[in-house]
Design an enzyme around this catalytic site. Structure first.
Site, mmCIF file in Angstrom:
data_model
loop_
_atom_site.group_PDB
_atom_site.id
_atom_site.type_symbol
_atom_site.label_atom_id
_atom_site.label_comp_id
_atom_site.label_asym_id
_atom_site.label_seq_id
_atom_site.Cartn_x
_atom_site.Cartn_y
_atom_site.Cartn_z
ATOM 1 N N GLU A 74 1.031 -1.384 0.254
ATOM 2 C CA GLU A 74 -0.363 0.186 -0.403
ATOM 3 C C GLU A 74 1.401 1.102 0.075
ATOM 4 O OE1 GLU A 74 -3.187 0.330 2.904
ATOM 5 O OE2 GLU A 74 -2.764 2.232 3.176
ATOM 6 N N GLU A 88 -1.860 11.643 3.761
ATOM 7 C CA GLU A 88 -3.474 11.065 4.789
ATOM 8 C C GLU A 88 -3.003 11.919 6.297
ATOM 9 O OE1 GLU A 88 -2.290 7.426 5.902
ATOM 10 O OE2 GLU A 88 -3.855 7.252 7.524
#
Ligand SMILES: *[C@@H]1O[C@H](CO)[C@@H](O)[C@H](O)[C@H]1NC(C)=O
Ligand SMILES: *[C@@H]1O[C@H](CO)[C@@H](O)[C@H](O)[C@H]1NC(C)=O
Ligand SMILES: *[C@@H]1O[C@H](CO)[C@@H](O)[C@H](O)[C@H]1NC(C)=O
Ligand SMILES: *[C@@H]1O[C@H](CO)[C@@H](O)[C@H](O)[C@H]1NC(C)=O
Ligand SMILES: *[C@@H]1O[C@H](CO)[C@@H](O)[C@H](O)[C@H]1NC(C)=O
Ligand SMILES: *[C@@H]1O[C@H](CO)[C@@H](O)[C@H](O)[C@H]1NC(C)=O
Ligand SMILES: *[C@@H]1O[C@H](CO)[C@@H](O)[C@H](O)[C@H]1NC(C)=O
Length: 398
Positions: A143, A148
């Site tokens: 990933e 974020e």
């Protein structure tokens, strides 16, 4: 997205490393042809919705928005795609709030550049937004967390998550970001992944929006995964929605670089989907780093998610100029298995350190309400992977 794991035995110590050898700036670069551009009225054509009606993988407090939720997913008068958390509904205790999460229809392999140009990314207390890649069999597929941010933080956090093999941040890498954890393996660092914080406070939150937003660029090859962030005034003139080719050699030193000198990128990363996702970050210790201390009898859920939250979520939205994909990898297309097959485990973020403990849900499709009164307060989050062919995803959850 935040990593999760089904077993606490996978949680190991966090490795911190701030020392990086000075090394040559990135100059190799490559030319990538434009293969996808998502913007304006056609923006939402390139994405699909979660199959489950609510967040059943993360104990979250959200119903996933659908195509019918045109007040949450729309193109505004400026021609920008907006994905937002519902801030008009009064949500009673034990109920959830609507929030969007989307997955790319296509998948991608190494030899690809992802470009996301936004004028606003989600922020606010309990808000968790992200834009990341995920593979079909997380964490085996790896990933890449491109964007974020949680709560009222000021900086973007980037990360890789891998499983097995070797993947750490190389001391020979050259980057402008601040390395927080070097081991990318899901079993290390309580599953935080190998995290790098942007040192530019325009990279997330209110300052990002006030600066006119910016562009997050990710180059994924078997040699390295590199992420650049440019605040609006610094976006290279060559970076536009209509550019037919993308040349990474002109971008300068990346914000984060994960090189194959210490990471087996060729085998640990499967093709990905791009995912734009947002989640609400409710762990008290994390929350209280940038938001008010929770009242003794309150949780994140009871403080923020329920009742009238119109102001709480006034900034819980993405506003996007475009997302472009440039790739030299002809195998990058097709579809991944349903996203619901990914991220079935949950992770609990623990207080203070940003580390996380895991808690299996044992297949339990909790609907989030079970966490409403927990001491940590609805603090579990979803987890997705990327390895081999991946997709992109983005969204917002509570
Ligand atoms: C979530 O719901 C979807 C659709 O009903 C289902 O396929 C999936 O197995 C569920 N996931 C979990 C972890 O229960
Ligand atoms: C979202 O759509 C569902 C029906 O699909 C509806 O019940 C719900 O009220 C909508 N929520 C918002 C905030 O638009
Ligand atoms: C699940 O959520 C729904 C709607 O939020 C609620 O009516 C129901 O009671 C919840 N079920 C459980 C088992 O908590
Ligand atoms: C293209 O992607 C496939 C699937 O991930 C991968 O096996 C292959 O090595 C990639 N091609 C190149 C040139 O990187
Ligand atoms: C790692 O990257 C170097 C170039 O930096 C390249 O020569 C080498 O082939 C790569 N290794 C693998 C396994 O792809
Ligand atoms: C609700 O959110 C929108 C942005 O999506 C914002 O413009 C509006 O001011 C918010 N409502 C309140 C009452 O803060
Ligand atoms: C959660 O706490 C509230 C306030 O203390 C209480 O009224 C409610 O019954 C509790 N809910 C559950 C499911 O325990």
């Amino acid at each position: 997205m935040i990593p999760t794991s089904t077993s606490t035995s996978k949680c190991l110590a966090i490795v911190l490393a701030f020392a990086f050898g000075a090394s040559l700036a990135y100059v190799e670069g490559a030319q990538y042809p434009l293969t996808e551009s998502h913007s304006g009225t056609g923006f939402f054509d390139g994405w699909k919705f979660p199959v489950e009606p609510y967040d059943n993988t993360t104990n979250g407090d959200t119903f996933w928005a659908t195509a019918q939720n045109t007040s949450l997913l729309y193109v505004n008068d400026a021609g920008r795609a907006v994905l937002k958390v519902d801030n008009t509904t009064f949500v009673p205790y034990n109920e959830k709030r609507y929030a969007p999460k989307l997955f790319s229809k296509n998948t991608y392999g190494p030899g690809t550049v992802f470009v996301m140009d936004a004028v606003h990314v989600p922020y606010g207390c309990s808000v968790w937004g992200a834009f990341w890649t995920q593979g079909a069999n997380w964490p085996a597929g790896g990933e890449i967390d491109i964007f974020e941010g949680i709560n009222m933080r000021k900086e973007n956090m980037m990360a890789l998550h891998t499983s097995g093999g070797t993947c750490t941040i190389s001391s020979s890498s050259s980057m402008t970001g601040r390395v927080d954890a070097t081991d990318c393996d899901q079993s290390a660092n309580s599953g935080s992944g190998c995290t790098v914080y942007d040192q530019n406070e325009n990279s997330y939150g209110e300052a990002f929006a006030q600066a006119g937003g910016g562009v997050y660029i990710t180059e994924w090859t078997n040699e390295a995964i590199r992420i650049w962030f440019f605040s609006r005034s610094n976006v290279p003139s060559s970076v536009t929605s209509t550019a037919e080719n993308f040349d990474t050699s002109s971008l300068g030193t990346p914000t984060a670089e994960y090189s194959n000198a210490s990471c087996d990128l060729a085998t640990l990363f499967e093709p990905i989907n791009i995912a734009l996702c947002g989640d609400f970050a409710g762990l008290p210790a994390l929350l209280e780093q940038t938001c008010p201390t929770l009242a003794a009898d309150k949780t994140c859920y009871t403080t923020y998610v329920i009742n009238d939250a119109s102001q709480t979520y006034a900034n819980a939205y993405f506003e996007l100029n475009y997302i472009n994909v440039y790739t030299t990898n002809s195998s990058a297309s097709g579809d991944l298995p349903s996203p619901s097959g990914i991220g079935k485990s949950t992770t609990t973020i623990t207080a203070g350190t940003g580390s996380r403990t895991t808690s299996g849900v044992a297949g339990g499709a909790t609907n989030g309400t079970t966490n409403a009164n927990s001491s940590a307060g609805r603090n579990t989050i979803g987890r997705w992977g990327l390895a081999g062919l991946v997709g992109l995803a983005f969204g917002l959850a509570l």
